[in-house]
Motif scaffolding. Structure first.
Motif, PDB file in Angstrom:
ATOM      1  N   PHE A 121       0.848  -1.186   0.000  1.00 34.36           N
ATOM      2  CA  PHE A 121       0.000   0.000   0.000  1.00 34.36           C
ATOM      3  C   PHE A 121       0.887   1.240   0.000  1.00 34.36           C
ATOM      4  CE2 PHE A 121      -2.828  -3.263   1.239  1.00 34.36           C
ATOM      5  CZ  PHE A 121      -4.113  -2.838   0.954  1.00 34.36           C
ATOM      6  N   ARG A 122       0.377   2.299  -0.610  1.00 39.23           N
ATOM      7  CA  ARG A 122       1.151   3.524  -0.648  1.00 39.23           C
ATOM      8  C   ARG A 122       0.258   4.714  -0.306  1.00 39.23           C
ATOM      9  NH1 ARG A 122       3.034   6.512  -5.669  1.00 39.23           N
ATOM     10  NH2 ARG A 122       2.195   8.152  -4.346  1.00 39.23           N
ATOM     11  N   ALA A 123       0.918   5.740   0.224  1.00 37.57           N
ATOM     12  CA  ALA A 123       0.216   6.993   0.490  1.00 37.57           C
ATOM     13  C   ALA A 123      -0.147   7.662  -0.823  1.00 37.57           C
ATOM     14  CB  ALA A 123       1.098   7.906   1.334  1.00 37.57           C
ATOM     15  N   ASP A 124      -1.113   8.542  -0.760  1.00 38.37           N
ATOM     16  CA  ASP A 124      -1.544   9.318  -1.931  1.00 38.37           C
ATOM     17  C   ASP A 124      -1.305  10.787  -1.605  1.00 38.37           C
ATOM     18  OD1 ASP A 124      -2.667  10.228  -4.261  1.00 38.37           O
ATOM     19  OD2 ASP A 124      -4.718   9.627  -3.783  1.00 38.37           O
ATOM     20  N   HIS A 125      -0.067  11.219  -1.799  1.00 33.51           N
ATOM     21  CA  HIS A 125       0.306  12.611  -1.542  1.00 33.51           C
ATOM     22  C   HIS A 125       1.127  13.144  -2.714  1.00 33.51           C
ATOM     23  CE1 HIS A 125      -1.215  13.209   2.489  1.00 33.51           C
ATOM     24  NE2 HIS A 125      -0.678  12.057   2.878  1.00 33.51           N
ATOM     25  N   TYR A 126       1.050  14.436  -2.915  1.00 32.31           N
ATOM     26  CA  TYR A 126       1.782  15.095  -3.999  1.00 32.31           C
ATOM     27  C   TYR A 126       2.944  15.940  -3.504  1.00 32.31           C
ATOM     28  CZ  TYR A 126      -1.927  13.699  -7.228  1.00 32.31           C
ATOM     29  OH  TYR A 126      -2.812  12.974  -7.994  1.00 32.31           O
ATOM     30  N   GLN A 127       3.236  15.881  -2.209  1.00 30.80           N
ATOM     31  CA  GLN A 127       4.307  16.718  -1.673  1.00 30.80           C
ATOM     32  C   GLN A 127       4.817  16.125  -0.370  1.00 30.80           C
ATOM     33  OE1 GLN A 127       3.179  20.790  -1.606  1.00 30.80           O
ATOM     34  NE2 GLN A 127       5.207  21.562  -1.171  1.00 30.80           N
ATOM     35  N   SER A 128       6.128  16.259  -0.134  1.00 27.47           N
ATOM     36  CA  SER A 128       6.693  15.813   1.135  1.00 27.47           C
ATOM     37  C   SER A 128       6.200  16.716   2.260  1.00 27.47           C
ATOM     38  CB  SER A 128       8.220  15.834   1.075  1.00 27.47           C
ATOM     39  OG  SER A 128       8.688  17.160   0.918  1.00 27.47           O
ATOM     40  N   MET A 129       6.295  16.215   3.484  1.00 28.17           N
ATOM     41  CA  MET A 129       5.720  16.932   4.617  1.00 28.17           C
ATOM     42  C   MET A 129       6.756  17.587   5.510  1.00 28.17           C
ATOM     43  SD  MET A 129       2.754  14.196   5.461  1.00 28.17           S
ATOM     44  CE  MET A 129       1.674  13.702   4.117  1.00 28.17           C
ATOM     45  N   GLY A 130       8.007  17.413   5.184  1.00 26.97           N
ATOM     46  CA  GLY A 130       9.059  18.081   5.923  1.00 26.97           C
ATOM     47  C   GLY A 130       9.670  19.198   5.111  1.00 26.97           C
ATOM     48  N   ASP A 131      10.915  19.536   5.439  1.00 23.30           N
ATOM     49  CA  ASP A 131      11.594  20.615   4.740  1.00 23.30           C
ATOM     50  C   ASP A 131      12.313  20.153   3.479  1.00 23.30           C
ATOM     51  OD1 ASP A 131      10.770  22.447   6.646  1.00 23.30           O
ATOM     52  OD2 ASP A 131      12.508  22.070   7.933  1.00 23.30           O
ATOM     53  N   THR A 132      12.481  18.842   3.316  1.00 27.62           N
ATOM     54  CA  THR A 132      13.160  18.331   2.124  1.00 27.62           C
ATOM     55  C   THR A 132      12.175  18.217   0.966  1.00 27.62           C
ATOM     56  OG1 THR A 132      12.734  16.040   2.758  1.00 27.62           O
ATOM     57  CG2 THR A 132      14.782  17.045   3.564  1.00 27.62           C
ATOM     58  N   PRO A 133      12.646  18.344  -0.280  1.00 28.45           N
ATOM     59  CA  PRO A 133      11.730  18.331  -1.428  1.00 28.45           C
ATOM     60  C   PRO A 133      11.238  16.947  -1.810  1.00 28.45           C
ATOM     61  CG  PRO A 133      13.983  18.608  -2.181  1.00 28.45           C
ATOM     62  CD  PRO A 133      14.030  18.670  -0.680  1.00 28.45           C
ATOM     63  N   GLY A 134      11.821  15.881  -1.270  1.00 26.80           N
ATOM     64  CA  GLY A 134      11.372  14.542  -1.637  1.00 26.80           C
ATOM     65  C   GLY A 134      11.727  14.177  -3.057  1.00 26.80           C
ATOM     66  N   LEU A 135      12.972  14.399  -3.433  1.00 24.52           N
ATOM     67  CA  LEU A 135      13.409  14.106  -4.803  1.00 24.52           C
ATOM     68  C   LEU A 135      13.311  12.599  -5.083  1.00 24.52           C
ATOM     69  CD1 LEU A 135      16.536  16.451  -4.965  1.00 24.52           C
ATOM     70  CD2 LEU A 135      14.257  16.839  -5.930  1.00 24.52           C
ATOM     71  N   PRO A 136      12.945  12.221  -6.296  1.00 26.11           N
ATOM     72  CA  PRO A 136      12.842  13.028  -7.519  1.00 26.11           C
ATOM     73  C   PRO A 136      11.512  13.746  -7.710  1.00 26.11           C
ATOM     74  CG  PRO A 136      12.441  10.740  -8.043  1.00 26.11           C
ATOM     75  CD  PRO A 136      12.787  10.771  -6.579  1.00 26.11           C
ATOM     76  N   GLY A 137      10.625  13.667  -6.726  1.00 27.08           N
ATOM     77  CA  GLY A 137       9.330  14.317  -6.839  1.00 27.08           C
ATOM     78  C   GLY A 137       8.206  13.309  -6.751  1.00 27.08           C
ATOM     79  N   PRO A 138       6.960  13.791  -6.730  1.00 26.29           N
ATOM     80  CA  PRO A 138       5.832  12.901  -6.479  1.00 26.29           C
ATOM     81  C   PRO A 138       5.546  11.965  -7.642  1.00 26.29           C
ATOM     82  CG  PRO A 138       5.033  15.081  -7.049  1.00 26.29           C
ATOM     83  CD  PRO A 138       6.532  15.196  -6.923  1.00 26.29           C
ATOM     84  N   THR A 139       4.967  10.821  -7.313  1.00 30.98           N
ATOM     85  CA  THR A 139       4.405   9.911  -8.306  1.00 30.98           C
ATOM     86  C   THR A 139       2.927   9.749  -7.978  1.00 30.98           C
ATOM     87  OG1 THR A 139       5.093   8.056  -6.908  1.00 30.98           O
ATOM     88  CG2 THR A 139       6.523   8.622  -8.764  1.00 30.98           C
ATOM     89  N   ASP A 140       2.089   9.751  -8.990  1.00 29.22           N
ATOM     90  CA  ASP A 140       0.655   9.618  -8.763  1.00 29.22           C
ATOM     91  C   ASP A 140       0.329   8.208  -8.281  1.00 29.22           C
ATOM     92  OD1 ASP A 140      -2.210  10.796  -9.358  1.00 29.22           O
ATOM     93  OD2 ASP A 140      -2.180   8.739 -10.125  1.00 29.22           O
ATOM     94  N   ALA A 141      -0.495   8.125  -7.256  1.00 26.28           N
ATOM     95  CA  ALA A 141      -0.772   6.832  -6.632  1.00 26.28           C
ATOM     96  C   ALA A 141      -1.401   5.848  -7.616  1.00 26.28           C
ATOM     97  CB  ALA A 141      -1.675   7.019  -5.415  1.00 26.28           C
ATOM     98  N   TRP A 142      -2.425   6.281  -8.340  1.00 31.82           N
ATOM     99  CA  TRP A 142      -3.153   5.314  -9.163  1.00 31.82           C
ATOM    100  C   TRP A 142      -2.433   5.007 -10.463  1.00 31.82           C
ATOM    101  CZ3 TRP A 142      -6.191   1.928  -7.283  1.00 31.82           C
ATOM    102  CH2 TRP A 142      -6.774   2.188  -6.030  1.00 31.82           C
TER     103      TRP A 142
END
Length: 316
Positions: A34-55
Motif C-alpha cells: 500500500f502507498r500513500a496518496d500525496h503530492y508533496q513531502s511533509m518536511g523541509d526536504t523536497p522529496g526528490l525526484p518528486g511525487p508519483t501519482d498513486a493510481w
C-alpha cells in the motif's frame, strides 16, 4: 494476521524504487503493498525526484506483480471526482486480476493542495464530500451490467452513468476507511467500508477506536444488512534492526519535524515488533500495515520478512 507494507513515496522515491520494493514484498510473503496518496513531502526536504501519482503507480504495479494486493492508504477525496475515480480503480482492479483495494479519506494536508492548485474546503465540507463519494463509488460498482446509476447530492450529480468498467472483484474492490476521528470516521466506515484502519496509534488508542467503530456498526444496523463484519486493521511505524544501532539509524527520520500527528513507533529488535503485533491481535486486529520509511532500505524489508512474518500464525 495479514501483514501488508505501507510506503510513503512522497518522501522521495521513483517508480522503479516502488517496483523493487513491491516485488520484494511479494517474494517475502507480505499480504499487500500500500502507498500513500500525496503530492508533496511533509518536511523541509523536497522529496526528490518528486511525487508519483498513486493510481498511475498502482496500475503499473498491477501488471508487474502477480499475487500481492495493491492499494492506497489513503486517497484524498479532494484529489479526484468520484465518477472518474470509480473508473480508475475498477480498471486497475481488472489489470491486477482482482487485487486492488481503495483506502480513501477526506484529505488533510493543505500545503500540497495550495502547491498544486487543488481546492481545499473546510473540514466539514471535506467530510461531506467524502461521504458522498463513498456512496457514489460503492453505488457505481454495485450497479448491474446493463443498468445505469443516478445520484443527486449536495456536491455531485450523476445522470445515466453506465457504471463501467466493471471491477474484477464483486461487488467491488474492498474499501478502507480509517483515521483518528471519533465520530464521522467510524460512522462512514460502518456504512460503506470493508476495513477500518487505525493509523499509527498506541495499542490502547487503537482498541478504543475499534470500540467506537463497533458501536457505529450497531447504530447503522450493519449486522442486519447482511454485510460482512469490518476488518479491523492497524498501522504500525517500524524501525527495527539486528542491533540497537541499526534500529536507531532507521528511526532517525522519525525525529525530523513534519506535519504528521504524533505516532507510536516500534523501534528496536524484531522481537519487539512481534510483541507489538501480538498486543494488537489481542485488541482485535486481524490485519496490520507496517510503515517502512525508506523505500531504498530493502534490507529492512527483508529483515521483517525473515524474522517477523514466520512468527505470526496465519500470515500470508
Amino acid at each position: 494476521m495479514r501483514v501488508a507494507v505501507f510506503t510513503e513515496p512522497h518522501r522521495g522515491a521513483s517508480y522503479d524504487d516502488q517496483l523493487r520494493f513491491a516485488r520484494l514484498a511479494e517474494a517475502g510473503g507480505f499480504d499487500g503493498f500500500f502507498r500513500a496518496d500525496h503530492y508533496q513531502s511533509m518536511g523541509d526536504t523536497p522529496g526528490l525526484p518528486g511525487p508519483t501519482d498513486a493510481w498511475l503507480t498502482l496500475a503499473a504495479l498491477a501488471r508487474e506483480t502477480s499475487r500481492i494486493r495493491l492499494g492506497t492508504l489513503v486517497s484524498s477525496a479532494t484529489f479526484r471526482l468520484p465518477g472518474p475515480l470509480a473508473v480508475m480503480v475498477a480498471q486497475v482492479d481488472q489489470m491486477s486480476g482482482g487485487r486492488v483495494e481503495l483506502g480513501i479519506g477526506a484529505g488533510w494536508y493543505e500545503r500540497e493542495h495550495t502547491s498544486y492548485g487543488i481546492p481545499f474546503p473546510p473540514a466539514a465540507e471535506r467530510f461531506d464530500r467524502l461521504a458522498e463519494q463513498l456512496e457514489i463509488l460503492t453505488g457505481l460498482w454495485r450497479t448491474p451490467v446493463g443498468a445505469t446509476y443516478h445520484h443527486t447530492g449536495q456536491y455531485y450529480r450523476l445522470v445515466d452513468a453506465p457504471a463501467l468498467p466493471r471491477p474484477a472483484q464483486q461487488p467491488g474492490p474492498p474499501v478502507i476507511v480509517g483515521g483518528r476521528g471519533p465520530k464521522r470516521t467510524p460512522e462512514l466506515a460502518a456504512r460503506y467500508a470493508d476495513e477500518f484502519n487505525v493509523p499509527f496509534m498506541s495499542v490502547s488508542g487503537t482498541a478504543a477506536a475499534y470500540a467506537r467503530v463497533r458501536e457505529a456498526c450497531d447504530r447503522v444496523g450493519r449486522a442486519g444488512s447482511g454485510r460482512a463484519p469490518l476488518v479491523l486493521s492497524a498501522g504500525v511505524v517500524v524501525a527495527i534492526g539486528r542491533t540497537d544501532a541499526e534500529a536507531r539509524r532507521r528511526a532517525a527520520p522519525l525525529h525530523v519535524p513534519s506535519a504528521l500527528p504524533p505516532e507510536d513507533p516500534v523501534v528496536g529488535s524484531p522481537a519487539r515488533l512481534v510483541d507489538r503485533l501480538g498486543e494488537l491481535a489481542a485488541a482485535g486486529t486481524t490485519r496490520v500495515h507496517l510503515r517502512l520509511i525508506d523505500l531504498a532500505d530493502l534490507d529492512h524489508l527483508e529483515l521483517v520478512a525473515a524474522e517477523v512474518l514466520p512468527q505470526l500464525e496465519g500470515t500470508r
